[in-house]
Design a protein around this motif. Structure first.
Motif, mmCIF file in Angstrom:
data_model
loop_
_atom_site.group_PDB
_atom_site.id
_atom_site.type_symbol
_atom_site.label_atom_id
_atom_site.label_comp_id
_atom_site.label_asym_id
_atom_site.label_seq_id
_atom_site.Cartn_x
_atom_site.Cartn_y
_atom_site.Cartn_z
ATOM 1 N N GLU A 88 0.808 -1.218 0.000
ATOM 2 C CA GLU A 88 0.000 0.000 0.000
ATOM 3 C C GLU A 88 0.846 1.275 0.000
ATOM 4 O O GLU A 88 0.461 2.281 -0.580
ATOM 5 C CB GLU A 88 -0.933 -0.001 1.212
ATOM 6 C CG GLU A 88 -2.055 -1.019 1.129
ATOM 7 C CD GLU A 88 -2.977 -0.771 -0.045
ATOM 8 O OE1 GLU A 88 -3.330 0.403 -0.288
ATOM 9 O OE2 GLU A 88 -3.321 -1.746 -0.740
ATOM 10 N N SER A 89 2.006 1.212 0.653
ATOM 11 C CA SER A 89 2.853 2.400 0.718
ATOM 12 C C SER A 89 3.851 2.487 -0.422
ATOM 13 O O SER A 89 4.426 3.548 -0.674
ATOM 14 C CB SER A 89 3.622 2.414 2.050
ATOM 15 O OG SER A 89 4.533 1.323 2.109
ATOM 16 N N ALA A 90 4.068 1.341 -1.112
ATOM 17 C CA ALA A 90 5.079 1.229 -2.181
ATOM 18 C C ALA A 90 6.478 1.506 -1.644
ATOM 19 O O ALA A 90 7.374 1.920 -2.389
ATOM 20 C CB ALA A 90 4.760 2.151 -3.356
ATOM 21 N N ALA A 91 6.688 1.278 -0.357
ATOM 22 C CA ALA A 91 8.007 1.442 0.252
ATOM 23 C C ALA A 91 8.718 0.097 0.302
ATOM 24 O O ALA A 91 8.081 -0.931 0.558
ATOM 25 C CB ALA A 91 7.870 2.009 1.661
ATOM 26 N N PRO A 92 10.022 0.054 0.069
ATOM 27 C CA PRO A 92 10.762 -1.209 0.144
ATOM 28 C C PRO A 92 10.614 -1.868 1.517
ATOM 29 O O PRO A 92 10.497 -1.184 2.548
ATOM 30 C CB PRO A 92 12.208 -0.795 -0.114
ATOM 31 C CG PRO A 92 12.112 0.505 -0.839
ATOM 32 C CD PRO A 92 10.891 1.178 -0.298
ATOM 33 N N SER B 261 14.481 -0.456 -5.719
ATOM 34 C CA SER B 261 14.347 0.064 -4.366
ATOM 35 C C SER B 261 14.933 1.476 -4.281
ATOM 36 O O SER B 261 15.900 1.816 -4.970
ATOM 37 C CB SER B 261 15.072 -0.857 -3.390
ATOM 38 O OG SER B 261 15.177 -0.257 -2.116
ATOM 39 N N ASP B 262 14.343 2.291 -3.404
ATOM 40 C CA ASP B 262 14.909 3.613 -3.144
ATOM 41 C C ASP B 262 16.337 3.505 -2.640
ATOM 42 O O ASP B 262 17.132 4.443 -2.762
ATOM 43 C CB ASP B 262 14.091 4.332 -2.057
ATOM 44 C CG ASP B 262 12.638 4.521 -2.453
ATOM 45 O OD1 ASP B 262 12.370 4.560 -3.656
ATOM 46 O OD2 ASP B 262 11.793 4.627 -1.532
ATOM 47 N N ARG B 263 16.680 2.359 -2.072
ATOM 48 C CA ARG B 263 17.977 2.170 -1.461
ATOM 49 C C ARG B 263 19.065 1.766 -2.453
ATOM 50 O O ARG B 263 20.238 1.705 -2.096
ATOM 51 C CB ARG B 263 17.875 1.089 -0.375
ATOM 52 C CG ARG B 263 16.974 1.460 0.789
ATOM 53 C CD ARG B 263 16.723 0.275 1.702
ATOM 54 N NE ARG B 263 16.021 0.640 2.910
ATOM 55 C CZ ARG B 263 16.602 0.967 4.061
ATOM 56 N NH1 ARG B 263 17.928 0.980 4.140
ATOM 57 N NH2 ARG B 263 15.891 1.289 5.114
ATOM 58 N N THR B 264 18.695 1.445 -3.683
ATOM 59 C CA THR B 264 19.684 0.937 -4.645
ATOM 60 C C THR B 264 19.640 1.721 -5.958
ATOM 61 O O THR B 264 19.355 1.158 -7.018
ATOM 62 C CB THR B 264 19.438 -0.560 -4.920
ATOM 63 O OG1 THR B 264 18.078 -0.736 -5.375
ATOM 64 C CG2 THR B 264 19.650 -1.395 -3.673
ATOM 65 N N ILE C 67 11.261 -4.104 -3.590
ATOM 66 C CA ILE C 67 11.105 -2.848 -4.329
ATOM 67 C C ILE C 67 9.769 -2.180 -3.999
ATOM 68 O O ILE C 67 9.246 -1.371 -4.775
ATOM 69 C CB ILE C 67 11.226 -3.061 -5.856
ATOM 70 C CG1 ILE C 67 10.169 -4.052 -6.368
ATOM 71 C CG2 ILE C 67 12.624 -3.528 -6.213
ATOM 72 C CD1 ILE C 67 10.086 -4.125 -7.883
ATOM 73 N N GLY C 68 9.205 -2.536 -2.855
ATOM 74 C CA GLY C 68 7.960 -1.910 -2.446
ATOM 75 C C GLY C 68 6.737 -2.464 -3.149
ATOM 76 O O GLY C 68 5.700 -1.803 -3.172
ATOM 77 N N SER C 69 6.859 -3.664 -3.732
ATOM 78 C CA SER C 69 5.735 -4.288 -4.460
ATOM 79 C C SER C 69 5.186 -3.346 -5.534
ATOM 80 O O SER C 69 3.989 -3.330 -5.817
ATOM 81 C CB SER C 69 4.620 -4.704 -3.500
ATOM 82 O OG SER C 69 5.077 -5.643 -2.556
ATOM 83 N N ALA C 70 6.068 -2.543 -6.101
ATOM 84 C CA ALA C 70 5.650 -1.560 -7.105
ATOM 85 C C ALA C 70 6.750 -1.364 -8.135
ATOM 86 O O ALA C 70 7.928 -1.570 -7.856
ATOM 87 C CB ALA C 70 5.313 -0.225 -6.441
ATOM 88 N N ALA C 71 6.343 -0.973 -9.325
ATOM 89 C CA ALA C 71 7.302 -0.678 -10.394
ATOM 90 C C ALA C 71 6.738 0.430 -11.268
ATOM 91 O O ALA C 71 5.516 0.559 -11.432
ATOM 92 C CB ALA C 71 7.569 -1.926 -11.239
ATOM 93 N N ASP C 72 7.633 1.216 -11.832
ATOM 94 C CA ASP C 72 7.222 2.279 -12.748
ATOM 95 C C ASP C 72 6.850 1.677 -14.100
ATOM 96 O O ASP C 72 7.252 0.555 -14.435
ATOM 97 C CB ASP C 72 8.351 3.280 -12.932
ATOM 98 C CG ASP C 72 8.803 3.913 -11.625
ATOM 99 O OD1 ASP C 72 8.014 3.895 -10.657
ATOM 100 O OD2 ASP C 72 9.947 4.420 -11.571
ATOM 101 N N LEU C 73 6.110 2.436 -14.878
ATOM 102 C CA LEU C 73 5.804 2.037 -16.250
ATOM 103 C C LEU C 73 6.458 3.039 -17.191
ATOM 104 O O LEU C 73 6.135 4.231 -17.160
ATOM 105 C CB LEU C 73 4.298 1.985 -16.496
ATOM 106 C CG LEU C 73 3.898 1.449 -17.875
ATOM 107 C CD1 LEU C 73 4.204 -0.046 -17.968
ATOM 108 C CD2 LEU C 73 2.424 1.697 -18.165
ATOM 109 N N TYR C 74 7.379 2.550 -18.018
ATOM 110 C CA TYR C 74 8.076 3.383 -18.994
ATOM 111 C C TYR C 74 7.387 3.246 -20.352
ATOM 112 O O TYR C 74 7.074 2.134 -20.784
ATOM 113 C CB TYR C 74 9.519 2.918 -19.172
ATOM 114 C CG TYR C 74 10.444 3.151 -18.011
ATOM 115 C CD1 TYR C 74 11.580 3.958 -18.166
ATOM 116 C CD2 TYR C 74 10.239 2.550 -16.776
ATOM 117 C CE1 TYR C 74 12.463 4.158 -17.110
ATOM 118 C CE2 TYR C 74 11.110 2.749 -15.719
ATOM 119 C CZ TYR C 74 12.219 3.545 -15.892
ATOM 120 O OH TYR C 74 13.089 3.740 -14.848
#
Length: 515
Positions: free
Chosen positions: A30-34, A242-245, A279-286
């Protein structure tokens, strides 16, 4: 919480303050946080626990709520197609059933299921952003079942799915037939090439590849090769880090830059998953737009990407150990050609050919005996490697033993198979003139595996029937096996190869069987 995006912190805390019980997976999604960031956040809070669930206590929830109320409230970006989702609730529910009933993901292929809402939103975005009248879509990998969502929402779109997972291909074919969708499946190990029927096929490409630089680069490169018009075609890529990598994300973006692509749009956190918590159970769409230099770059680079494109298993980036083969593995076979990555000091006088070339076109010279080195993770290509030649004897060296039970049945018209641990030997049968019409047609189709199945089948039917015309036999094949259209035997999924004898039998009876 060092390294955690402040927006993610705010999102996670906003979810926690209402006192509900959460699991770690739900809060990540829900938060999309790692996951590591959420764990670090929770470590600094006094949470109540009940098994694998947790929540903020009433007093701390009040304190955190006051902090959030008194601080900055970030705006939430609008979902580009979120407002359309309510109209397609029935499709979302049907996809939920399909995803629940699909074969379980294989961790060695980096499978993580997208949520049904995500899959439907991908289909809606295609319709909102692109002209889909008479459009063709190529799904480069489709464990998420995007092809089914597109077919249900945009039935005018003709879709081809390319995947290495035989189970997914069979499942998609079954569901597509059930719904009457224009979806065809093709088998491919993308490291060995894109199926010929998928090359220059599509107007749009959708891919959710392994999230390594080589994995993304390879799948996108194959997608570029699948576009029929580079100027108007687009590749839609799901990718998350991940925001961390950030360095991992940079490697991927460099791979895309090397393919001379324009990032026409990037929708953050568009894709949500049941898993992929790192990766926060989320991914961007390019949305990637090819340039005039993209296809040459894809052609030059596609075959150079590492065979290790996944994050787990024997094909993982970390598992780069080469298959160890030697002349002793050939036994008494005296090969006219060595296929695959044989060491240079093994029979240096014998011609060599890459696996990708072996599968792409017939070998020019006559081959009586062949030696094949099959790398780790490419065992699924064994049937195609054997069908790609008419050699009298083929010896295949694999990293580990391969179950031959299914292959023995499928390849029975052409080969007698036996194995000794990781070594497989195929001896070609010599009774090709056997008086059995089904067997004769099967043999003819399998002897010309690089040819279009519909054409070789048609010609064999004429040979057997005698009085039939090309037009008649073409119609008979199309009726019993529409899935054979434009495909070579090497591209067909295994479930189609299993169906081939019955389909041939039906064509001999004059058609009438369903494909």
């Amino acid at each position: 919480m060092e390294g955690m995006d402040p927006r993610r912190v705010h999102a996670a805390l906003s979810l926690l303050v209402d006192g509900r019980w959460w699991t770690l997976a739900d809060l990540v999604r829900e938060s999309a946080a790692p996951r590591r960031s959420v764990e670090a956040l929770l470590a600094g809070l006094a949470v109540e626990r009940d098994g694998d669930r947790f929540r903020l206590g009433a007093e701390q929830g009040r304190q955190v709520g006051e902090v959030l109320e008194g601080g900055h409230r970030p705006f939430a970006a609008a979902d580009p197609v979120g407002h359309l989702l309510a109209e397609y609730e029935a499709v979302v529910e049907r996809l939920r059933e399909f995803i629940a009933g699909a074969p379980r993901g294989r961790h060695v292929l980096d499978h993580v299921a997208a949520t049904p809402e995500t899959v439907v939103r991908r289909a809606l975005l295609l319709g909102a952003r692109f002209w889909l009248a008479d459009a063709r879509l190529l799904c480069v990998g489709d464990h998420d079942l995007t092809s089914l969502a597109v077919g249900m929402i945009h039935p005018q779109v003709e879709t081809v799915v390319v995947d290495i997972d035989e189970r997914i291909l069979a499942y998609i074919d079954e569901r597509a037939a059930e719904l009457g969708l224009s979806v065809r499946t093709r088998w491919a190990d993308l490291r060995l090439g894109l199926p010929g029927s998928a090359v220059e096929f599509a107007d749009l490409v959708v891919t959710d590849p392994p999230y390594t630089a080589d994995g993304v680069g390879l799948f996108v490169a194959r997608g570029i090769q699948g576009l029929r018009e580079q100027g108007s075609g687009r590749v839609l890529l799901a990718y998350g880090a991940s925001d961390r990598t950030p360095m991992l994300a940079l490697k991927v973006q460099n791979a895309l830059s090397d393919l001379n692509l324009v990032s026409e749009a990037i929708y953050p956190d568009f894709n949500r998953y049941s898993g992929a918590e790192a990766i926060g159970s989320a991914a961007d769409l390019y949305v990637l737009r090819p340039t005039s230099k993209s296809l040459p770059a894809a052609t030059a680079r596609a075959d150079r990407f590492s065979a290790a494109i996944y994050t787990q298993g024997p094909q993982a980036v970390e598992a780069r150990e080469q298959l160890k083969v030697s002349a002793e593995d050939l036994g008494d076979v005296r090969p006219d050609v060595l296929v695959g990555a044989w060491p240079k000091d093994v029979l240096p006088e014998v011609p060599r050919v890459r696996l990708s070339t072996w599968l792409a076109k017939p070998y020019a010279a006559k081959v009586r005996q062949a030696g094949v080195a099959l790398p780790a993770g490419m065992e699924a290509s064994l049937a195609r490697v054997l069908l790609a030649t008419r050699a009298e004897r083929v010896r295949v060296v694999s990293p580990e033993a391969v179950d031959l039970a299914d292959l023995k049945v499928i390849l029975e018209p052409v080969y007698e198979l036996r194995s000794d641990g990781p070594v497989i030997e195929a001896v070609r049968r010599t009774d090709e003139h056997r008086d059995d019409s089904v067997w004769r047609i099967l043999r003819a189709v399998m002897d010309r595996a690089h040819g279009k199945v519909a054409n070789t089948w048609r010609d064999a039917l004429i040979d057997v029937h005698g009085a039939l015309t090309k037009r008649q036999t073409r119609a008979m094949v199309a009726e019993v096996a529409p899935w054979a259209r434009d495909a070579t035997l090497l591209e067909l999924p295994m479930h189609r190869l299993r169906e081939l004898p019955d389909a041939i039998r039906a064509s001999l009876a004059g058609g009438g069987a369903s494909g």
